[in-house]
Motif scaffolding. Sequence first.
Motif, PDB file in Angstrom:
ATOM      1  N   ILE A  93       9.180   0.961   6.576  1.00 22.75           N
ATOM      2  CA  ILE A  93       8.603   0.126   7.631  1.00 22.75           C
ATOM      3  C   ILE A  93       8.037   0.958   8.787  1.00 22.75           C
ATOM      4  CG2 ILE A  93       9.117  -1.672   9.317  1.00 22.75           C
ATOM      5  CD1 ILE A  93      11.285  -2.676   7.382  1.00 22.75           C
ATOM      6  N   LEU A  94       8.833   1.891   9.320  1.00 26.16           N
ATOM      7  CA  LEU A  94       8.401   2.653  10.499  1.00 26.16           C
ATOM      8  C   LEU A  94       7.116   3.448  10.257  1.00 26.16           C
ATOM      9  CD1 LEU A  94      11.806   3.916  11.959  1.00 26.16           C
ATOM     10  CD2 LEU A  94      10.372   2.029  12.747  1.00 26.16           C
ATOM     11  N   PRO A  95       6.987   4.187   9.139  1.00 28.12           N
ATOM     12  CA  PRO A  95       5.740   4.925   8.928  1.00 28.12           C
ATOM     13  C   PRO A  95       4.517   4.014   8.813  1.00 28.12           C
ATOM     14  CG  PRO A  95       7.461   5.774   7.501  1.00 28.12           C
ATOM     15  CD  PRO A  95       7.977   4.509   8.103  1.00 28.12           C
ATOM     16  N   LEU A  96       4.691   2.813   8.257  1.00 24.23           N
ATOM     17  CA  LEU A  96       3.568   1.881   8.147  1.00 24.23           C
ATOM     18  C   LEU A  96       3.110   1.435   9.535  1.00 24.23           C
ATOM     19  CD1 LEU A  96       1.617   0.207   6.489  1.00 24.23           C
ATOM     20  CD2 LEU A  96       3.395  -1.549   6.263  1.00 24.23           C
ATOM     21  N   ALA A  97       4.061   1.080  10.388  1.00 27.12           N
ATOM     22  CA  ALA A  97       3.703   0.678  11.752  1.00 27.12           C
ATOM     23  C   ALA A  97       3.053   1.843  12.503  1.00 27.12           C
ATOM     24  CB  ALA A  97       4.951   0.202  12.494  1.00 27.12           C
ATOM     25  N   LEU A  98       3.577   3.040  12.301  1.00 27.97           N
ATOM     26  CA  LEU A  98       3.019   4.216  12.966  1.00 27.97           C
ATOM     27  C   LEU A  98       1.621   4.538  12.446  1.00 27.97           C
ATOM     28  CD1 LEU A  98       3.875   6.274  15.101  1.00 27.97           C
ATOM     29  CD2 LEU A  98       4.719   7.734  13.258  1.00 27.97           C
ATOM     30  N   VAL A 182       1.373   9.702   6.623  1.00 25.89           N
ATOM     31  CA  VAL A 182       0.131  10.243   6.063  1.00 25.89           C
ATOM     32  C   VAL A 182      -0.257   9.491   4.793  1.00 25.89           C
ATOM     33  CG1 VAL A 182      -0.923  12.292   5.039  1.00 25.89           C
ATOM     34  CG2 VAL A 182       0.458  12.504   7.105  1.00 25.89           C
ATOM     35  N   ILE A 183       0.730   9.154   3.960  1.00 24.23           N
ATOM     36  CA  ILE A 183       0.447   8.386   2.739  1.00 24.23           C
ATOM     37  C   ILE A 183      -0.140   7.019   3.095  1.00 24.23           C
ATOM     38  CG2 ILE A 183       1.470   7.296   0.708  1.00 24.23           C
ATOM     39  CD1 ILE A 183       3.505   9.537   0.631  1.00 24.23           C
ATOM     40  N   TYR A 184       0.490   6.349   4.061  1.00 26.94           N
ATOM     41  CA  TYR A 184      -0.022   5.050   4.493  1.00 26.94           C
ATOM     42  C   TYR A 184      -1.404   5.184   5.128  1.00 26.94           C
ATOM     43  CZ  TYR A 184       4.451   2.641   3.781  1.00 26.94           C
ATOM     44  OH  TYR A 184       5.564   2.074   3.236  1.00 26.94           O
ATOM     45  N   LEU A 185      -1.600   6.252   5.885  1.00 25.91           N
ATOM     46  CA  LEU A 185      -2.874   6.443   6.576  1.00 25.91           C
ATOM     47  C   LEU A 185      -4.021   6.578   5.578  1.00 25.91           C
ATOM     48  CD1 LEU A 185      -4.011   6.706   9.427  1.00 25.91           C
ATOM     49  CD2 LEU A 185      -3.697   9.181   9.259  1.00 25.91           C
ATOM     50  N   ALA A 186      -3.764   7.255   4.474  1.00 22.30           N
ATOM     51  CA  ALA A 186      -4.782   7.368   3.424  1.00 22.30           C
ATOM     52  C   ALA A 186      -5.146   6.003   2.865  1.00 22.30           C
ATOM     53  CB  ALA A 186      -4.283   8.287   2.308  1.00 22.30           C
ATOM     54  N   GLY A 187      -4.151   5.139   2.698  1.00 30.05           N
ATOM     55  CA  GLY A 187      -4.426   3.792   2.207  1.00 30.05           C
ATOM     56  C   GLY A 187      -5.156   2.935   3.217  1.00 30.05           C
ATOM     57  N   LEU A 188      -4.783   3.064   4.492  1.00 37.02           N
ATOM     58  CA  LEU A 188      -5.436   2.269   5.536  1.00 37.02           C
ATOM     59  C   LEU A 188      -6.911   2.622   5.674  1.00 37.02           C
ATOM     60  CD1 LEU A 188      -2.683   2.323   8.313  1.00 37.02           C
ATOM     61  CD2 LEU A 188      -3.422   0.347   6.991  1.00 37.02           C
ATOM     62  N   MET A 218      -1.953  -2.966   1.115  1.00 38.51           N
ATOM     63  CA  MET A 218      -1.168  -1.729   1.138  1.00 38.51           C
ATOM     64  C   MET A 218       0.045  -1.789   0.213  1.00 38.51           C
ATOM     65  SD  MET A 218      -2.447   0.615   3.112  1.00 38.51           S
ATOM     66  CE  MET A 218      -1.034   1.632   3.503  1.00 38.51           C
ATOM     67  N   LYS A 219       0.165  -2.860  -0.551  1.00 41.07           N
ATOM     68  CA  LYS A 219       1.337  -3.034  -1.401  1.00 41.07           C
ATOM     69  C   LYS A 219       1.568  -1.864  -2.369  1.00 41.07           C
ATOM     70  CE  LYS A 219       3.653  -6.413  -4.375  1.00 41.07           C
ATOM     71  NZ  LYS A 219       3.546  -7.713  -5.068  1.00 41.07           N
ATOM     72  N   PRO A 220       0.530  -1.313  -3.034  1.00 46.20           N
ATOM     73  CA  PRO A 220       0.772  -0.156  -3.916  1.00 46.20           C
ATOM     74  C   PRO A 220       1.351   1.037  -3.176  1.00 46.20           C
ATOM     75  CG  PRO A 220      -1.392  -1.099  -4.329  1.00 46.20           C
ATOM     76  CD  PRO A 220      -0.879  -1.749  -3.097  1.00 46.20           C
ATOM     77  N   TYR A 221       0.885   1.269  -1.945  1.00 45.27           N
ATOM     78  CA  TYR A 221       1.386   2.389  -1.153  1.00 45.27           C
ATOM     79  C   TYR A 221       2.819   2.129  -0.679  1.00 45.27           C
ATOM     80  CZ  TYR A 221      -3.515   3.760  -1.100  1.00 45.27           C
ATOM     81  OH  TYR A 221      -4.785   4.124  -1.470  1.00 45.27           O
ATOM     82  N   ILE A 222       3.109   0.883  -0.357  1.00 40.58           N
ATOM     83  CA  ILE A 222       4.474   0.534   0.059  1.00 40.58           C
ATOM     84  C   ILE A 222       5.460   0.778  -1.080  1.00 40.58           C
ATOM     85  CG2 ILE A 222       5.965  -1.378   0.764  1.00 40.58           C
ATOM     86  CD1 ILE A 222       3.541  -2.560   2.257  1.00 40.58           C
ATOM     87  N   ALA A 297       0.414  -1.417 -12.655  1.00 44.40           N
ATOM     88  CA  ALA A 297      -1.002  -1.725 -12.894  1.00 44.40           C
ATOM     89  C   ALA A 297      -1.394  -3.036 -12.207  1.00 44.40           C
ATOM     90  CB  ALA A 297      -1.260  -1.805 -14.391  1.00 44.40           C
ATOM     91  N   LYS A 298      -0.523  -4.033 -12.318  1.00 44.91           N
ATOM     92  CA  LYS A 298      -0.793  -5.323 -11.690  1.00 44.91           C
ATOM     93  C   LYS A 298      -0.822  -5.189 -10.172  1.00 44.91           C
ATOM     94  CE  LYS A 298       0.906 -10.065 -11.396  1.00 44.91           C
ATOM     95  NZ  LYS A 298       1.951 -11.016 -11.831  1.00 44.91           N
ATOM     96  N   THR A 299       0.122  -4.355  -9.651  1.00 41.13           N
ATOM     97  CA  THR A 299       0.212  -4.182  -8.203  1.00 41.13           C
ATOM     98  C   THR A 299      -1.028  -3.515  -7.648  1.00 41.13           C
ATOM     99  OG1 THR A 299       2.619  -3.992  -8.349  1.00 41.13           O
ATOM    100  CG2 THR A 299       1.585  -3.163  -6.360  1.00 41.13           C
ATOM    101  N   ILE A 300      -1.497  -2.463  -8.353  1.00 36.98           N
ATOM    102  CA  ILE A 300      -2.697  -1.757  -7.919  1.00 36.98           C
ATOM    103  C   ILE A 300      -3.909  -2.676  -7.995  1.00 36.98           C
ATOM    104  CG2 ILE A 300      -4.251   0.150  -8.473  1.00 36.98           C
ATOM    105  CD1 ILE A 300      -1.800   1.712  -9.382  1.00 36.98           C
ATOM    106  N   GLY A 301      -3.937  -3.515  -9.032  1.00 36.83           N
ATOM    107  CA  GLY A 301      -5.033  -4.465  -9.143  1.00 36.83           C
ATOM    108  C   GLY A 301      -5.039  -5.470  -8.003  1.00 36.83           C
ATOM    109  N   GLU A 302      -3.846  -5.921  -7.600  1.00 38.80           N
ATOM    110  CA  GLU A 302      -3.759  -6.840  -6.487  1.00 38.80           C
ATOM    111  C   GLU A 302      -4.170  -6.169  -5.183  1.00 38.80           C
ATOM    112  OE1 GLU A 302       0.223  -8.168  -6.537  1.00 38.80           O
ATOM    113  OE2 GLU A 302      -0.027  -9.541  -8.214  1.00 38.80           O
ATOM    114  N   GLY A 303      -3.772  -4.854  -5.076  1.00 39.72           N
ATOM    115  CA  GLY A 303      -4.111  -4.131  -3.864  1.00 39.72           C
ATOM    116  C   GLY A 303      -5.594  -3.913  -3.714  1.00 39.72           C
TER     117      GLY A 303
END
Length: 304
Positions: A93-98, A182-188, A218-222, A297-303
């Motif tokens: 949670i914290l890295p996503l908010a950051l 950093v991982i979340y930032l790449a997704g954002l 961002m679900k795949p990254y989470i 695969a389903k999660t990435i497709g949804e993302g």
Amino acid sequence: MQTNVKLKRQKLGKKFSWTPYLFLLPAIAFLFLTSFLPVFQAIYLSFTNYDFVGSPTFIGWKNYLTLWNDQTFWKTLSNTLIYLIFAVPSLVILPLALAILVNQKLRSIKFFRAIYYFPVIVSVVVAGIAWKWVYAQNGILNYFLSTLSFQDIKIPWLTDPKTAIFAIIAVVIWRGVGYYMVIYLAGLQAIPADLYEAAAIDGSDGWQKHLDITIPLMKPYIILVAVISSIGAMKVFEEVYIMSQGGPANSTKTVVYYLYDKGFTSLEMGYASAIGVFLFLIIFVISILTFKFINPAKTIGEGN
């Protein structure tokens, strides 16, 4: 039709080439020597009595039977689960908010990204020693609390079994937040800005747009961060070794630290290997359950 038949004959007539496999051979050999071979050796040693002096002596399932009745091992396993339960949600949670905060187009935002990432590149030894000073009874943390409450506070953060494990968990979170940010930032940065503009037109603005757009995409990254942080929490060692040595009264000792203690302090390498194999099975089961209940695969497709 005749052209297709000729192409098939040409493909069948081609000679088998070893060239691609020769290029892969160095990587495969390195992976075998550093990953697969140690695993096979650990499994073999777990069925032996080995102390680095003589040759391994086969004893069957004795190490695993001893492990099953070892109260210290189950204590370390419960401590490891505490690390897992308290550290992983914070590291998800914290890295996503950051990451959402530092993804804004503001002046000097790169500087703040570097500051938040700084704990990741700090040596574990340096960080552990620094935090031991912070947690000391006459350290910075108690001094800060004393100034807030206007009374002398001397909490034994690392010497009280009730607080020691949570003090180390705080350090684990402090060191991991920047890495997962950093991982979340790449997704954002991969989310199109048009989606937020369309959401603003529909009345979704502020933090509501992140609930409607950011988190679903961002679900795949989470999930990735949850899996990586869970495996990391199961293998906590350096912070414990530097800050508490597993004490007080085994309150901070993890499975990996107990493995190290048995293998390199008590020289019970066979028993330590059994601990390692048991930990490997736990992590393997967690991974299987993750892929069973969450379809990547389903999660990435949804993302997307």
